[in-house]
Design a protein around this motif. Structure first.
Motif, PDB file in Angstrom:
ATOM      1  N   PRO A 130      -2.657   3.509   6.226  1.00  0.00           N
ATOM      2  CA  PRO A 130      -3.844   2.661   6.154  1.00  0.00           C
ATOM      3  C   PRO A 130      -5.147   3.447   6.002  1.00  0.00           C
ATOM      4  O   PRO A 130      -6.156   2.884   5.623  1.00  0.00           O
ATOM      5  CB  PRO A 130      -3.823   1.915   7.493  1.00  0.00           C
ATOM      6  N   MET A 131      -5.130   4.741   6.307  1.00  0.00           N
ATOM      7  CA  MET A 131      -6.367   5.512   6.211  1.00  0.00           C
ATOM      8  C   MET A 131      -6.607   6.043   4.802  1.00  0.00           C
ATOM      9  O   MET A 131      -7.732   6.091   4.327  1.00  0.00           O
ATOM     10  CB  MET A 131      -6.350   6.682   7.206  1.00  0.00           C
ATOM     11  N   MET A 132      -5.544   6.510   4.145  1.00  0.00           N
ATOM     12  CA  MET A 132      -5.731   7.139   2.835  1.00  0.00           C
ATOM     13  C   MET A 132      -4.889   6.525   1.727  1.00  0.00           C
ATOM     14  O   MET A 132      -4.910   7.001   0.599  1.00  0.00           O
ATOM     15  CB  MET A 132      -5.408   8.638   2.921  1.00  0.00           C
ATOM     16  N   GLY A 133      -4.137   5.480   2.040  1.00  0.00           N
ATOM     17  CA  GLY A 133      -3.228   4.924   1.046  1.00  0.00           C
ATOM     18  C   GLY A 133      -3.941   4.157  -0.063  1.00  0.00           C
ATOM     19  O   GLY A 133      -5.156   3.945  -0.012  1.00  0.00           O
ATOM     20  N   TYR A 134      -3.136   3.770  -1.055  1.00  0.00           N
ATOM     21  CA  TYR A 134      -3.678   3.014  -2.182  1.00  0.00           C
ATOM     22  C   TYR A 134      -2.920   1.712  -2.333  1.00  0.00           C
ATOM     23  O   TYR A 134      -1.694   1.695  -2.261  1.00  0.00           O
ATOM     24  CB  TYR A 134      -3.527   3.812  -3.479  1.00  0.00           C
ATOM     25  N   PHE A 176      -4.567  -6.431   7.658  1.00  0.00           N
ATOM     26  CA  PHE A 176      -5.697  -5.650   7.148  1.00  0.00           C
ATOM     27  C   PHE A 176      -6.764  -6.598   6.637  1.00  0.00           C
ATOM     28  O   PHE A 176      -6.889  -6.817   5.438  1.00  0.00           O
ATOM     29  CB  PHE A 176      -5.238  -4.704   6.037  1.00  0.00           C
ATOM     30  N   ILE A 216       0.872  -1.168   0.000  1.00  0.00           N
ATOM     31  CA  ILE A 216       0.000   0.000   0.000  1.00  0.00           C
ATOM     32  C   ILE A 216       0.914   1.224   0.000  1.00  0.00           C
ATOM     33  O   ILE A 216       1.866   1.290   0.785  1.00  0.00           O
ATOM     34  CB  ILE A 216      -0.895  -0.004   1.249  1.00  0.00           C
TER      35      ILE A 216
END
Ligand code: SF4
Ligand code: SF4
Lengths: 529, 340
Positions: A341-345, A369, A337
């Motif tokens: 973890p909140m905004m990643g791709y 995750f 990623i």
């Protein structure tokens, strides 16, 4: 000195997972066998490639020239031979390809000549151009070209009147797992503050506020010590520990916390007397101006499902799996990623190169995750609204996005959503709310593009009509002129009194004739333009 | 999941519902203490009916049965029905009411999260209109269990086992006799206790305790209970001040009937209620006002159910006009020009 802080509404407190990657100092990597440097690494135009396959390049050599002003240049991260200039998969969830310069390092790591920039004696525009050509973009993840943000507001450089009131340096780093800014602040505090001082001067800022989440006491201490060392010159700088709450590191949220100013969506913060830069960006600007070095590398956190989480200084173009290999990925790794973890791709492949936006390679596994529980209907509990830092009503936007009534979603301020993911994080029904918002936004953009191209087509059509009209008139005028000439030939002096009216009548008749003739013609083919 | 956020807070509809059920327990315990175990029978009947009908409808609608049955929402509806219906009503009364709530009010509108009306209150309204007499027979005290079982499942020889609720008793007395006063009525008779009805006030305190716990758990916000209690208390207080002989005191209203159950468990139903902070205040206060009006001037023993249903209709409008200001749009152009 204790500064009065402001709060933003909402936000969440996910487990931070930061301590494991801050134990060791920032490490450097040996040169990888191949560097794949995408030309498009920032918001704005794609830089034009300046090199061909087979050519030898030096470290820091310009290989992509900024395309227009909203763009930033690209450089060779090391010396070597250009193997190819071709499309490769980019570090983006879409899995699309983009033009890349592929370099086989020669191991020399030989620099181009770098000269410090006498920025103090140069006009502001020239400094900004230099930063654009040094490839400086926001390293917090947004990769917006920094030179565009360095224009002082209504006032001009150095003038206190109308200059910037607050220059905010963002060291909040609120996303779980990511520690690259934290580590850089611990190790490079002097350079960061020196950069901040330069920017303060460029912008005519009254004060410089460095915001750091209070879960990074080491970084706060290092920065405070550095600001103490600046003595007199550090007078305008304040290092401020802000409460740890995601997304305190969002530019607008941090500006709010430090200054109380709320910059609305779609407006420039300079108009509100404030501007915000990430600490990594500030460091890069310092390197570019004081050492003349373009942006070639960045600090990248490798964390998650690895044996030795840590931070690395990584050359742009280094394949992600090459970096992760140093940290020892565990066998059940299922994805990389980019970001937190909140905004990643999630990356489409593990070989995608590290780019300017890569603040973190978060190594994922099904255990770390897990897939979310099945989506349930919204029970209108309002948890999402309570958690939204933009003060939106996510569940209302969700209803309308889901129903594809995008106009309604926009009425609920869809475009004020910063896609922080807090709403999804808290939803007891496990609704991927932010996915719906990304979907709705992209649909609206697509429709607008469609409408734009329809508008363009209409413009073209109208232009053609206009042209036909003009041609008609020109033809009529030509005919009339011919008629007048004929008359003159047969002995009537057009300039003689009384002839005017005749002349005009003749011309009018000619125009009538041509007009009726052309309107009877079949319409011109659609492909006429 | 391919998209961020990749981490979620451990929360689920089930955990929300289970905590709501847990918060009802103190009230239920007081209920059993003062009026016997019959309420447990009613809770069981309602729960079984709710789960059964829910499973059946989900099956017919081709929805994942276990996923939705286990979310606990049907149980919450069932318990609220049981706690608002008379505990010694015949078994079919609660079964029909619960089935109506689940099948018609909840699933006909689309199931969990879609119903514009509060299912438990809709069931109460239906049954009290259809069976006003049965719905008004409340126990006179904790009769022995065998008698209660007989009343629920067997013949309904009531002979002195029931009486009106305090609210009902008060209104009937006042209506029937122009010269009597609130004080005269509540001061006499076995129905009335210190604050509200005998026994009922303790149950109400149980609900209050559970409600405060829900607040502490952040499952509800203060807006709805406060607005509702303030709306009801204010109306009752003003009327009481104007004519204490004719209008009961606010304290009586707050501790009688379903007031505290309503405040923390019924008006707070998220699905059918207002959602914005200001909207909640309006919604709650309006229900409080309507409750007082219906209790005082209406023909039914309690007004909460009708008040909630009435206000459910207004929710979309309330929500629309009470949208909170969005970040950056609060004070327009506060900082324009650089010097906020
Ligand atoms: S948190 Fe989820 S269930 Fe609750 S209102 Fe928002 S979208 Fe609906
Ligand atoms: S993703 Fe958008 S709607 Fe959701 S909490 Fe963040 S800003 Fe609000």
């Amino acid at each position: 000195m204790l500064r009065r802080l402001f709060a933003f509404n909402g936000g969440v407190k996910p487990p931070t997972h930061k301590s494991s990657s801050t134990r060791a100092a920032i490490a450097t990597l040996p040169l990888p066998p191949e560097l794949v440097i995408p030309l498009h690494q920032s918001i704005g135009g794609t830089p034009r490639p300046l090199v061909r396959a087979g050519q030898h390049v030096l470290k820091g050599q310009l290989i992509g020239a900024a395309d227009g002003n909203i763009s930033a240049a690209i450089h060779a991260s090391t010396s070597g031979r250009v193997v190819a200039v071709e499309a490769r998969v980019m570090a983006h969830a879409s899995g699309l390809s983009t033009l890349c310069v592929v370099i086989a390092p020669d191991g020399e790591d030989a620099w181009v000549e770098c000269r410090p920039v006498p920025w103090r004696s140069l006009p502001g525009d020239q400094v900004r151009d230099l930063l654009r050509d040094a490839g400086i973009v926001g390293l917090g993840g947004a990769v917006f070209p920094s030179h565009l943000k360095l224009k002082p507001g209504p006032g001009s450089r150095g003038s206190s009147k109308g200059g910037l009131r607050h220059l905010v340096i963002n060291g909040a780093e609120c996303e779980p797992f990511i520690t690259c800014d934290d580590m850089q602040m611990r190790e490079q505090a002097n350079a960061i503050l020196a950069g901040a001082t330069i920017m303060g001067e460029l912008l005519g800022a009254e004060e410089i506020l460095v915001g750091i989440e209070d879960n990074k006491p080491e970084a706060v201490a290092a920065m405070q010590a550095a600001s103490g060392r600046l003595g007199e010159r550090g007078g305008r700088i304040q290092i401020v520990a802000v409460p740890t709450r995601y997304p305190a590191g969002g530019a607008k949220q941090l500006i709010r916390v430090l200054t109380g100013i709320e910059v609305p969506h779609g407006e420039r913060s300079t108009d509100y007397g404030v501007q915000c830069f990430n600490t990594g960006t500030v460091f890069a600007i310092h390197e570019a101006l004081e050492k003349g070095r373009p942006l070639l590398s960045r600090i990248v956190t490798v964390a998650g499902n690895v044996e030795r989480p840590g931070n690395y200084e990584v050359l742009f173009g280094t394949p992600m799996d090459y970096v992760v290999a140093r940290a020892g990925p565990k066998p059940d790794t299922d994805r990389f990623i980019m970001g937190g973890p909140m905004m990643g791709y999630a990356m489409p492949s593990r070989q995608v190169p590290v780019v300017k936006a890569t603040n973190c390679i978060l190594v994922g596994s099904p255990a770390l995750f897990p897939p979310p529980a099945p989506e349930m209907p919204c029970i209108r509990c309002g948890e999402c609204a309570k958690a939204c830092p933009a003060d939106l009503q996510p569940f209302e936007m969700y209803w309308h996005s889901r129903a594809k009534s995008f106009g309604k979603a926009q009425e609920y301020h869809l475009f004020d959503c910063i896609e922080c993911g807090c709403c999804t994080y808290v939803c007891p029904s496990h609704i991927p709310l932010v996915d719906y918002f990304r979907f709705a936004k992209s649909e609206i953009w697509a429709r607008e593009r469609e409408k734009d191209s329809a508008d363009a087509a209409r413009d073209r059509y109208e232009f053609r009509q206009h042209r036909e009209e003009r041609e008609k008139e020109e033809r009529a005028a030509r005919l009339a002129a011919k008629a007048a000439a004929t008359k003159a030939r047969i002995g009537i002096d057009p300039s003689a009194g009384g002839a005017d009216t005749d002349d005009q009548a003749l011309i009018a008749a000619a125009i009538r004739r041509t007009q009726s003739a052309t309107t009877d013609l079949p319409p011109a083919g659609e492909s006429g333009t | 999941m391919n998209n961020s956020p990749f981490v979620l807070q451990p929360a689920s509809v089930r955990s929300v519902m289970v905590r709501v059920l847990a918060a009802l327990l103190p009230g239920v315990a007081a209920y059993v203490h003062f009026f016997g175990a019959s309420i447990l029978i009613q809770l069981g009947l309602a729960s079984a009916t709710a789960l059964g009908t829910e499973a059946l409808v989900l099956f017919l609608r081709r929805k994942p049965v276990w996923l939705f049955v286990s979310d606990g929402s049907a149980l919450v509806t069932a318990w609220l029905i049981a706690l608002t219906f008379p505990p010694i009503g015949p078994w079919w009364l609660i079964v029909v009411g619960t089935a109506f709530a689940i099948v018609i009010v909840k699933h006909l509108y689309g199931g969990l999260g879609q119903n514009p009306f509060n299912p438990a209150m809709a069931a109460f309204c239906l049954m009290i209109v259809a069976y006003p007499l049965l719905m008004s027979q409340w126990p006179a005290g904790a009769a022995d269990f065998a008698t209660q079982m007989r009343l629920i499942f067997g013949n309904r020889e009531l002979d002195g086992l029931t009486m009106a609720t305090p609210l009902d008793a008060l209104r009937t007395a006042l209506h029937g006799n122009a010269r009597t006063t609130v004080e005269a009525v509540t001061g006499s008779g076995p129905v009335f206790g210190y604050l509200g009805g005998k026994g009922w006030e303790w149950i109400a305190l149980g609900y209050l305790a559970g409600g405060l716990w829900l607040l502490q758990q952040r499952l509800i916000t203060w807006h709805l209970p406060t607005a509702f209690l303030a709306g009801l208390g204010l109306c009752a207080g003003l009327a009481h001040l104007a004519n204490p002989g004719l209008y009961a005191s606010p304290l009586f209203h707050l501790f009688s009937g379903g007031t505290l159950l309503g405040a923390f468990f019924i008006v707070t139903d998220p699905v059918s209620g207002a959602t914005t902070p200001r909207g909640k205040l309006i919604f709650g206060a309006a229900i409080g006002l309507l409750t007082w009006v219906i209790r005082t001037f209406g023909a039914y023993p309690d007004g909460i159910a009708f008040a909630v249903m009435l206000m459910n209709i207004g929710v979309p409008l309330i929500d629309m006009y009470t949208q909170p200001p969005v970040f950056g749009h609060k004070i327009r152009n506060k900082g324009k020009g650089g010097h906020p």
